[in-house]
Motif scaffolding. Structure first.
Motif, PDB file in Angstrom:
ATOM      1  N   LYS A  14       0.036 -39.689 -20.388  1.00 38.94           N
ATOM      2  CA  LYS A  14       1.247 -40.247 -19.792  1.00 38.94           C
ATOM      3  C   LYS A  14       2.181 -39.119 -19.385  1.00 38.94           C
ATOM      4  N   VAL A  15       3.052 -39.407 -18.433  1.00 30.18           N
ATOM      5  CA  VAL A  15       4.081 -38.454 -18.012  1.00 30.18           C
ATOM      6  C   VAL A  15       5.381 -39.215 -17.757  1.00 30.18           C
ATOM      7  N   THR A  16       6.477 -38.496 -17.855  1.00 27.87           N
ATOM      8  CA  THR A  16       7.739 -38.984 -17.318  1.00 27.87           C
ATOM      9  C   THR A  16       7.860 -38.449 -15.901  1.00 27.87           C
ATOM     10  N   ILE A  17       8.217 -39.308 -14.971  1.00 26.15           N
ATOM     11  CA  ILE A  17       8.318 -38.894 -13.570  1.00 26.15           C
ATOM     12  C   ILE A  17       9.778 -38.767 -13.164  1.00 26.15           C
ATOM     13  N   LEU A  18      10.079 -37.640 -12.538  1.00 27.49           N
ATOM     14  CA  LEU A  18      11.358 -37.432 -11.866  1.00 27.49           C
ATOM     15  C   LEU A  18      11.069 -37.466 -10.375  1.00 27.49           C
ATOM     16  N   GLY A  19      11.485 -38.537  -9.720  1.00 32.05           N
ATOM     17  CA  GLY A  19      11.156 -38.727  -8.313  1.00 32.05           C
ATOM     18  C   GLY A  19      12.373 -38.620  -7.426  1.00 32.05           C
ATOM     19  N   THR A  20      12.365 -37.619  -6.543  1.00 27.12           N
ATOM     20  CA  THR A  20      13.437 -37.451  -5.574  1.00 27.12           C
ATOM     21  C   THR A  20      13.080 -38.218  -4.305  1.00 27.12           C
ATOM     22  N   SER A  21      13.908 -39.182  -3.930  1.00 32.03           N
ATOM     23  CA  SER A  21      13.734 -39.912  -2.673  1.00 32.03           C
ATOM     24  C   SER A  21      12.325 -40.496  -2.562  1.00 32.03           C
ATOM     25  N   ARG A  22      11.466 -39.980  -1.695  1.00 28.13           N
ATOM     26  CA  ARG A  22      10.089 -40.479  -1.563  1.00 28.13           C
ATOM     27  C   ARG A  22       9.401 -40.486  -2.927  1.00 28.13           C
ATOM     28  N   GLY A  23       9.663 -39.460  -3.735  1.00 25.79           N
ATOM     29  CA  GLY A  23       9.058 -39.401  -5.060  1.00 25.79           C
ATOM     30  C   GLY A  23       9.445 -40.581  -5.931  1.00 25.79           C
ATOM     31  N   GLY A  24      10.658 -41.096  -5.751  1.00 25.03           N
ATOM     32  CA  GLY A  24      11.073 -42.269  -6.502  1.00 25.03           C
ATOM     33  C   GLY A  24      10.340 -43.522  -6.063  1.00 25.03           C
ATOM     34  N   LEU A  25      10.076 -43.646  -4.748  1.00 27.30           N
ATOM     35  CA  LEU A  25       9.283 -44.775  -4.256  1.00 27.30           C
ATOM     36  C   LEU A  25       7.873 -44.729  -4.844  1.00 27.30           C
ATOM     37  N   ILE A  26       7.312 -43.520  -4.911  1.00 24.40           N
ATOM     38  CA  ILE A  26       5.977 -43.364  -5.502  1.00 24.40           C
ATOM     39  C   ILE A  26       6.012 -43.734  -6.978  1.00 24.40           C
ATOM     40  N   ALA A  27       7.067 -43.347  -7.680  1.00 30.78           N
ATOM     41  CA  ALA A  27       7.186 -43.693  -9.098  1.00 30.78           C
ATOM     42  C   ALA A  27       7.216 -45.207  -9.298  1.00 30.78           C
ATOM     43  N   MET A  28       7.940 -45.914  -8.429  1.00 32.39           N
ATOM     44  CA  MET A  28       7.983 -47.372  -8.544  1.00 32.39           C
ATOM     45  C   MET A  28       6.614 -47.973  -8.258  1.00 32.39           C
ATOM     46  N   ALA A  29       5.910 -47.425  -7.273  1.00 30.73           N
ATOM     47  CA  ALA A  29       4.559 -47.910  -6.981  1.00 30.73           C
ATOM     48  C   ALA A  29       3.635 -47.695  -8.173  1.00 30.73           C
ATOM     49  N   LEU A  30       3.762 -46.557  -8.823  1.00 27.21           N
ATOM     50  CA  LEU A  30       2.928 -46.270  -9.991  1.00 27.21           C
ATOM     51  C   LEU A  30       3.250 -47.212 -11.146  1.00 27.21           C
ATOM     52  N   ALA A  31       4.515 -47.598 -11.277  1.00 31.59           N
ATOM     53  CA  ALA A  31       4.878 -48.538 -12.346  1.00 31.59           C
ATOM     54  C   ALA A  31       4.168 -49.868 -12.163  1.00 31.59           C
ATOM     55  N   ALA A  32       3.925 -50.240 -10.892  1.00 36.56           N
ATOM     56  CA  ALA A  32       3.207 -51.488 -10.614  1.00 36.56           C
ATOM     57  C   ALA A  32       1.699 -51.303 -10.696  1.00 36.56           C
ATOM     58  N   MET A  33       1.196 -50.128 -10.258  1.00 39.68           N
ATOM     59  CA  MET A  33      -0.244 -49.902 -10.161  1.00 39.68           C
ATOM     60  C   MET A  33      -0.856 -49.345 -11.450  1.00 39.68           C
ATOM     61  N   HIS A  34      -0.132 -48.437 -12.099  1.00 41.98           N
ATOM     62  CA  HIS A  34      -0.664 -47.738 -13.272  1.00 41.98           C
ATOM     63  C   HIS A  34       0.421 -47.602 -14.346  1.00 41.98           C
ATOM     64  N   PRO A  35       0.944 -48.715 -14.851  1.00 40.73           N
ATOM     65  CA  PRO A  35       2.057 -48.624 -15.807  1.00 40.73           C
ATOM     66  C   PRO A  35       1.691 -47.887 -17.092  1.00 40.73           C
ATOM     67  N   ASP A  36       0.413 -47.868 -17.438  1.00 46.27           N
ATOM     68  CA  ASP A  36      -0.017 -47.217 -18.674  1.00 46.27           C
ATOM     69  C   ASP A  36       0.073 -45.698 -18.597  1.00 46.27           C
ATOM     70  N   ARG A  37       0.314 -45.131 -17.401  1.00 47.69           N
ATOM     71  CA  ARG A  37       0.363 -43.676 -17.266  1.00 47.69           C
ATOM     72  C   ARG A  37       1.792 -43.133 -17.290  1.00 47.69           C
ATOM     73  N   LEU A  38       2.765 -44.034 -17.400  1.00 49.67           N
ATOM     74  CA  LEU A  38       4.167 -43.616 -17.350  1.00 49.67           C
ATOM     75  C   LEU A  38       4.845 -43.809 -18.700  1.00 49.67           C
ATOM     76  N   SER A  39       5.635 -42.811 -19.099  1.00 48.47           N
ATOM     77  CA  SER A  39       6.441 -42.938 -20.314  1.00 48.47           C
ATOM     78  C   SER A  39       7.924 -43.086 -19.987  1.00 48.47           C
ATOM     79  N   GLY A  40       8.317 -42.796 -18.767  1.00 50.14           N
ATOM     80  CA  GLY A  40       9.690 -42.948 -18.326  1.00 50.14           C
ATOM     81  C   GLY A  40       9.790 -42.565 -16.863  1.00 50.14           C
ATOM     82  N   VAL A  41      10.905 -42.949 -16.220  1.00 47.66           N
ATOM     83  CA  VAL A  41      11.099 -42.654 -14.787  1.00 47.66           C
ATOM     84  C   VAL A  41      12.563 -42.317 -14.535  1.00 47.66           C
ATOM     85  N   ILE A  42      12.773 -41.274 -13.737  1.00 42.82           N
ATOM     86  CA  ILE A  42      14.104 -40.904 -13.266  1.00 42.82           C
ATOM     87  C   ILE A  42      14.067 -40.943 -11.742  1.00 42.82           C
TER      88      ILE A  42
END
Length: 276
Positions: A88-116
């Motif tokens: 797992k990782v915590t993702i810090l997503g700037t702009s486009r990176g934040g959209l990718i983080a939200m997509a990952l929360a829907a597609m692969h929630p088990d790989r995320l420990s937090g999101v900024i």
């Protein structure tokens, strides 16, 4: 330099420094790992990972520009996480990176420990989209980084009133490369074609369900006080939908905060602590 190879054969660049809790940094639409240069000196207590998407920075350009999309880039992020053998990782997503983080929360929630999310949400203000399309994929007209930095300061200075000349020069160098014939972009010009093709395919999808997928996670949102991308109204709705969400507005910043501001660092460290 460090690279990994995607399923379709592209070599993508990433940086991996430090030890401890992994913080995976995802840059903006046309940006690269240099998005996080201002943050890096403050993150000595964690493992800081950053990547260049396909077609950006030091990564390979794709032969099919249609793969410059959030779903494909999200899959590339998972490929990097797998390459690094991280659960797992915590993702810090700037702009486009934040959209990718939200997509990952829907597609692969088990790989995320937090999101900024850095100055981005499920609704992108129309004025911000218009501004972005004015420059994406267009060759720079300036002949030097100094000229580009001066132009950036003139255009964006009202949104970033306290930046020094050296900071503007660093921001220009992150986006452009000086060549004997002038400046060149640090990304594939066909990124514009990808955006236009996606717009022609139909109205943008509703991203609120992707944001709602973040509810089980510690989530922080940074908003530049002068942002033309993330509106106060959208941030308010995000807070209503995610009662545990931590938000901070960064003064004297537009799109996007540089991440070295006290408000940014406090929020990042707060989410990292909650994500342990």
């Amino acid at each position: 330099m460090t690279h990994f190879t995607t399923a379709d054969g592209l070599r993508l660049y990433f940086e991996d420094t430090g030890t401890g809790q992994p913080l995976l940094c995802l840059p903006g639409l046309t940006r690269n790992t240099r998005d996080f240069d201002f943050l890096k000196p403050h993150m000595s207590s964690c493992r800081l990972i950053a990547m260049d998407y396909r077609g950006r920075g030091q990564s390979d350009y794709a032969s099919d520009f249609h793969t410059y999309s959030v779903p494909q880039e999200a899959q590339d992020v998972i490929a990097l996480i797998d390459h690094l053998e991280l659960e797992k990782v915590t993702i810090l997503g700037t702009s486009r990176g934040g959209l990718i983080a939200m997509a990952l929360a829907a597609m692969h929630p088990d790989r995320l420990s937090g999101v900024i999310l850095n100055d981005v949400g499920p609704v992108i203000a129309p004025g911000g989209i218009e501004r972005i399309m004015q420059y994406v994929g267009r060759a720079p007209s300036h002949q030097s980084l100094k000229e580009s930095a001066e132009a950036m300061a003139a255009a964006l200075g009202p949104q970033f009133p306290d930046l020094t000349t050296d900071i503007w020069l660093a921001l220009a160098a992150a986006q452009y490369e000086e060549t004997p014939t002038g400046l060149s972009l640090r990304y594939d010009l066909h990124l514009r074609d990808a955006l236009l093709a996606q717009a022609e395919a139909g109205p943008p999808p509703d991203l609120w369900p992707l944001f709602d997928a973040l509810r089980p996670l510690p989530v922080g949102v940074l908003r530049g006080a002068n942002s033309d991308i993330l509106s106060p109204e959208t941030l308010g709705e995000m807070q209503a939908r995610h009662p545990g969400l931590i938000a901070a507005t960064v003064p004297n910043r537009g799109h996007v905060p540089l991440l070295n501001e006290p408000e940014s660092l406090d929020l990042i460290n707060h989410i990292l602590k909650d994500a342990q």
